[in-house]
Motif scaffolding. Structure first.
Motif, PDB file in Angstrom:
ATOM      1  N   GLY A  84     -35.266 -10.896 -13.117  1.00 21.36           N
ATOM      2  CA  GLY A  84     -35.704  -9.572 -12.691  1.00 21.36           C
ATOM      3  C   GLY A  84     -36.385  -8.806 -13.804  1.00 21.36           C
ATOM      4  N   LEU A 123     -32.420  -7.584  -8.877  1.00 18.08           N
ATOM      5  CA  LEU A 123     -32.838  -6.191  -8.699  1.00 18.08           C
ATOM      6  C   LEU A 123     -32.341  -5.312  -9.844  1.00 18.08           C
ATOM      7  CD1 LEU A 123     -32.179  -5.898  -4.856  1.00 18.08           C
ATOM      8  CD2 LEU A 123     -34.404  -6.133  -5.996  1.00 18.08           C
ATOM      9  N   VAL A 135     -37.498   0.762  -7.888  1.00 16.76           N
ATOM     10  CA  VAL A 135     -37.271  -0.612  -7.417  1.00 16.76           C
ATOM     11  C   VAL A 135     -37.140  -0.627  -5.905  1.00 16.76           C
ATOM     12  CG1 VAL A 135     -35.684  -2.574  -7.431  1.00 16.76           C
ATOM     13  CG2 VAL A 135     -36.227  -1.378  -9.566  1.00 16.76           C
ATOM     14  N   ALA A 137     -36.836  -3.327  -2.392  1.00 19.35           N
ATOM     15  CA  ALA A 137     -36.382  -4.654  -1.993  1.00 19.35           C
ATOM     16  C   ALA A 137     -37.086  -5.054  -0.706  1.00 19.35           C
ATOM     17  CB  ALA A 137     -34.870  -4.666  -1.785  1.00 19.35           C
ATOM     18  N   ALA A 147     -28.938  -5.543  -0.807  1.00 19.76           N
ATOM     19  CA  ALA A 147     -29.646  -4.762  -1.830  1.00 19.76           C
ATOM     20  C   ALA A 147     -29.256  -3.293  -1.853  1.00 19.76           C
ATOM     21  CB  ALA A 147     -31.156  -4.871  -1.611  1.00 19.76           C
ATOM     22  N   ARG A 150     -28.785  -1.250  -5.035  1.00 18.33           N
ATOM     23  CA  ARG A 150     -29.543  -1.925  -6.089  1.00 18.33           C
ATOM     24  C   ARG A 150     -31.024  -1.574  -6.032  1.00 18.33           C
ATOM     25  NH1 ARG A 150     -24.250  -3.792  -7.024  1.00 18.33           N
ATOM     26  NH2 ARG A 150     -24.342  -4.969  -8.960  1.00 18.33           N
ATOM     27  N   ALA A 151     -31.475  -0.962  -4.958  1.00 12.81           N
ATOM     28  CA  ALA A 151     -32.871  -0.589  -4.783  1.00 12.81           C
ATOM     29  C   ALA A 151     -32.926   0.791  -4.152  1.00 12.81           C
ATOM     30  CB  ALA A 151     -33.594  -1.612  -3.906  1.00 12.81           C
TER      31      ALA A 151
END
Length: 314
Positions: A84, A123, A135, A137, A147, A150-151
């Motif tokens: 990543g 990510l 970010v 996904a 995700a 994380r995004a």
């Protein structure tokens, strides 16, 4: 089904002019195209499928929204945290070249999700470079559910009936649209997301990072130098790993020297088996162990294209 606010396209076969895209009627009721999601990579790695400065500027000049996506292959999501980082460094270099500061999507471009932990770490690695708010996904429902946290933006493929509540954009998989003879995917916008907007994306809960995933010194871009150049990186005395990530050609690295309160503490040594510690190849990040007590890392290098260095606590 949700109510869609806009209709965008994504495509890879060739560039499309801003005038043609702005005039195209692609929605089910003749709605005009209002935006696009375009591929990006580092400036020296751009190919036919990627946008470039001329196309990007033309699209913006015609009032179109542009978002970016970076993809190497369908298995990007398996490469974990370091993958990543590497992919995000390339994507950021391309985005900076365009003057783009928005979200960049990273992909799990397949119906399966073999390793959800690796995808989340992938990510996380991208977020260590771009910041979580930039970010995005891309994937099917399984990848987008994994995700969450994380995004900050979510672009979904697959069946429309499987649309997850936090999807921002849905890539319609039941047909194609054409602009200037170029085949495009049709994308239905549920609710757009822009970093720094007043309303955060749904379900984007804060994540408590694992200590092992902490990036303690964020990536620093180093310029081209055909002769030996030097840089000193500050550090806090913990054992660490110095990572070197090239963006287009070999980086020649001198043995890193480490300095603490009492002076030199010896040189770092390679932690990557089978890799020449003085030659970091394209897309094979070099890593060097940094001993405890180091407060300055003295790094010598030469390279024909820019590259990145970053330090992570061991």
């Amino acid at each position: 089904m949700p109510t869609y606010s806009e209709y965008w396209v994504d495509y890879s076969a060739r560039k499309i002019s801003g005038a043609a895209m702005a005039a195209a009627r692609i929605g089910p009721n003749g709605e005009r195209c209002t935006g696009t999601i375009r591929y990006i990579d580092a400036p020296h790695l751009l190919s036919t499928k990627h946008t470039n400065k001329a196309e990007y500027d033309d699209l913006i000049a015609h009032g179109l929204k542009v978002r970016l996506v970076h993809q190497g292959n369908t298995k990007d999501a398996d490469s974990g945290f370091h993958g990543g980082v590497n992919r995000a460094l390339r994507a950021k270099a391309g985005a900076d070249h365009l003057g783009y500061t928005g979200v960049i999507f990273f992909t799990n471009d397949r119906t399966t999700l073999p390793d959800p932990g690796a995808w989340r770490a992938y990510l996380d690695g991208a977020a260590s470079v771009l910041g979580r708010e930039r970010v995005g996904a891309y994937g099917f429902a399984n990848a987008l559910n994994a995700a969450v946290g994380r995004a900050s933006a979510f672009w979904q493929a697959g069946r429309e009936s499987d649309l997850v509540p936090h999807a921002n954009v849905y890539q319609w998989n039941n047909g194609r649209v054409y602009i200037s003879g170029t085949e495009c995917d049709l994308n239905k916008v549920v609710h757009d997301y822009a970093p720094g907007s007043a309303t955060p994306p749904p379900n984007n809960t804060p994540v408590q990072e694992d200590e092992d995933d902490e990036v303690s010194y964020y990536p620093k871009e180093l310029p081209v130098s055909m002769t030996e150049a030097f840089v000193t990186l500050p550090w806090d005395g913990r054992p660490a790993v110095l990572n070197v990530t090239p963006t287009g050609s070999i980086v020649f690295v001198g043995k890193p020297l480490n300095w603490g309160p009492g002076g030199g503490t010896g040189g770092g040594h390679s932690t990557v088996s089978g890799v020449n510690p003085t030659r970091v190849e394209v897309n094979r990040p070099g890593q060097y162990a940094i001993p405890a007590g180091t407060t300055r890392i003295f790094y010598a290098y030469s390279c024909a294209t820019p590259h990145f260095v970053w330090v992570k606590a061991a």
